[in-house]
Scaffold this active site. Structure first.
Site, PDB file in Angstrom:
ATOM      1  N   ARG A 241      12.107  -5.502   0.552  1.00  0.00           N
ATOM      2  CA  ARG A 241      11.892  -7.112   1.055  1.00  0.00           C
ATOM      3  C   ARG A 241      13.230  -7.580   1.363  1.00  0.00           C
ATOM      4  NH1 ARG A 241       8.210  -6.426  -3.326  1.00  0.00           N
ATOM      5  NH2 ARG A 241       5.846  -6.817  -2.650  1.00  0.00           N
ATOM      6  N   LYS A 268       9.666  -9.301  -6.427  1.00  0.00           N
ATOM      7  CA  LYS A 268       8.630 -10.394  -6.151  1.00  0.00           C
ATOM      8  C   LYS A 268       7.334 -10.249  -6.785  1.00  0.00           C
ATOM      9  CE  LYS A 268       5.088 -11.989  -2.717  1.00  0.00           C
ATOM     10  NZ  LYS A 268       4.535 -11.661  -1.388  1.00  0.00           N
ATOM     11  N   HIS A 331      11.574  -9.368   7.703  1.00  0.00           N
ATOM     12  CA  HIS A 331      10.454  -8.630   6.898  1.00  0.00           C
ATOM     13  C   HIS A 331       9.641  -7.642   7.562  1.00  0.00           C
ATOM     14  CE1 HIS A 331       7.344  -8.727   3.591  1.00  0.00           C
ATOM     15  NE2 HIS A 331       7.989  -9.705   3.040  1.00  0.00           N
ATOM     16  N   ARG A 334       9.593  -3.535   7.146  1.00  0.00           N
ATOM     17  CA  ARG A 334       8.572  -3.057   6.116  1.00  0.00           C
ATOM     18  C   ARG A 334       7.260  -3.016   6.856  1.00  0.00           C
ATOM     19  NH1 ARG A 334       8.513  -3.825   0.896  1.00  0.00           N
ATOM     20  NH2 ARG A 334       6.435  -4.902   0.726  1.00  0.00           N
ATOM     21  N   HIS A 358       3.813  -2.608  -3.449  1.00  0.00           N
ATOM     22  CA  HIS A 358       2.785  -3.391  -3.704  1.00  0.00           C
ATOM     23  C   HIS A 358       1.998  -3.244  -4.759  1.00  0.00           C
ATOM     24  CE1 HIS A 358       2.457  -3.766   1.119  1.00  0.00           C
ATOM     25  NE2 HIS A 358       3.250  -4.646   0.628  1.00  0.00           N
ATOM     26  N   TYR A 368      -1.878   4.080 -13.240  1.00  0.00           N
ATOM     27  CA  TYR A 368      -1.490   5.474 -12.590  1.00  0.00           C
ATOM     28  C   TYR A 368      -0.547   5.474 -11.598  1.00  0.00           C
ATOM     29  CZ  TYR A 368      -2.109  10.013 -10.195  1.00  0.00           C
ATOM     30  OH  TYR A 368      -2.073  11.216  -9.701  1.00  0.00           O
TER      31      TYR A 368
END
Length: 409
Positions: A241, A268, A331, A334, A358, A368
């Site tokens: 980011r 973030k 941004h 991304r 994310h 996981y």
């Protein structure tokens, strides 16, 4: 019994003295000239004194009325001096539990928990707009319509997203107030749906391979600040980011392991993150080291080298290259990578999401994914840098025209 003339004519002496009225009421005259009403009484076989207030703010008639009220409370089994002390403490407690006081206490808690400075600044900016309306009110007495007035004030400026965030921040302050027993409920929770819903606005991004190549060539030809140019060159390769990129420190880079580690307090989602570094990125980092390697930050601010680069630096660089806010943003790098990596069909979607940092809403999958896909991400990031090189080399290097025109590569 005292008269108004006697009270007004009383002169100060070297020592305090009393002018007696009736039923324990008297006027204390101090050497500094102040005159104070007092009342002597007995409670539970102890001689006590009640401070009624100053003259002339409280006249003789009012002083006698307060004396009689105090005697009625004594007859009912209550100590008026204790009641007055409790009332004073309650008022002081209420003053220390205004919305502003509770909000500032909550902010300190957020700081101790490591909330990112940029996020704290946004919260403080929003709360500063709320304080003139509800800041001085006891948090327990604030009604939904008073909280709504705060949101309406922001909404009236057309900043619907800010109004939405304001409701969320207010709600968090009220919830903290409930948790610390300063109020009974989160009145902002009742305001969901009461303000205009902002339209979802995605960050502008270039996702066409041909246009990506043209953008990369334009960045290579950038003639502005060298640090900004390096930030733009690295952005499409590392998928960080904008805030995570610009606040990067040299201590985050492990050249031997080819890993860029971002600590949780700069992420973030407040989770540490790792970026596998391709050969191309390692070369760019060494190039950047020649420029800023003696600083703490990889991308220091121009004129303020002890601080990180401005959050608008990359966007301003894109504007200088002629790309509008509707075409490309910092941004957007991304979104560019996410689109092309997913469209390639070569990579596990979870690996891409993990590389984008994310967080999966499913706790089991998130646990996981935290340790999985690393080997695939290493391979993917090298392949991605190779693909960017192929796209960039699809035409000649472009020179910026500072927004006047932009040739296709």
């Amino acid at each position: 019994m005292l008269t108004h003339i006697q009270v007004a004519a009383a002169k100060p002496a070297d020592k305090p003295y009393k002018l007696h009225d009736d039923k324990g009421l008297h006027l204390l005259v101090r050497p500094n000239g102040s005159k104070l009403w007092r009342m002597r009484y007995r409670f539970l076989d102890k001689q006590k004194e009640l401070h009624i207030g100053p003259w002339p703010q409280i006249g003789i008639a009012e002083a006698r009325t307060r004396r009689d009220e105090a005697k009625a409370r004594i007859a009912a089994g209550n100590d008026p001096a204790v009641e007055k002390k409790r009332a004073r403490l309650a008022a002081k407690f209420a003053a220390a539990n205004t919305f502003k006081e509770v909000a500032e206490e909550w902010i300190l808690k957020c700081e101790r928990e490591g909330l990112a400075p940029v996020t704290l600044d946004k919260i403080k900016w929003l709360l500063a707009k709320a304080y003139p309306v509800i800041g001085s009110l006891p948090i327990a007495q604030i009604t939904p319509h008073e909280a709504l007035a705060v949101l309406r004030k922001v909404e009236a400026t057309g900043r619907y997203e800010s109004a939405r965030r304001m409701r969320s921040v207010l709600s968090r302050v009220f919830r903290y107030g409930v948790a610390t027993i300063r109020c009974d409920k989160d009145v902002a929770a009742d305001l969901r749906g009461a303000i205009a819903t902002p339209k979802v606005k995605h960050f502008a991004a270039i996702t066409s391979p041909a246009e990506v190549g043209a953008l990369l060539r334009a960045i290579d030809g950038y003639t502005g600040q060298a640090v900004t140019r390096m930030a733009m060159r690295l952005s499409p390769h590392v998928l960080l980011r904008p805030g995570e990129l610009r606040q990067a420190e040299w201590s985050d880079i492990d050249i031997e392991s080819s890993i860029w580690s971002v600590p949780a307090d700069r992420m973030k989602m407040r989770r540490p993150h790792r970026v596998p570094l391709s050969h191309q990125v390692l070369a760019m980092i060494e190039e950047l080291r020649e420029i800023t390697g003696h600083r703490q930050h990889m991308f220091p601010c121009m004129g303020k080298p002890r601080k990180a680069m401005s959050e608008n630096a990359v966007n301003q660089g894109l504007r200088r290259l002629g790309y509008t806010t509707n075409e490309m943003t910092a941004h957007g790098f991304r979104a560019m990578a996410a689109t092309l990596l997913n469209e390639s069909g070569r990579w596990n979607a979870d690996a891409i999401e993990r590389q984008l940092a994310h967080v999966d809403s499913n706790q089991v999958r998130r646990a996981y994914a935290r340790g999985a896909y690393w080997d695939e991400r290493v391979t993917m990031m090298q392949h991605w840098s190779d693909q960017l090189d192929l796209l960039r080399d699809g035409g000649k290097v472009l020179r910026p025209d500072f927004g006047k025109s932009r040739a296709a590569g």
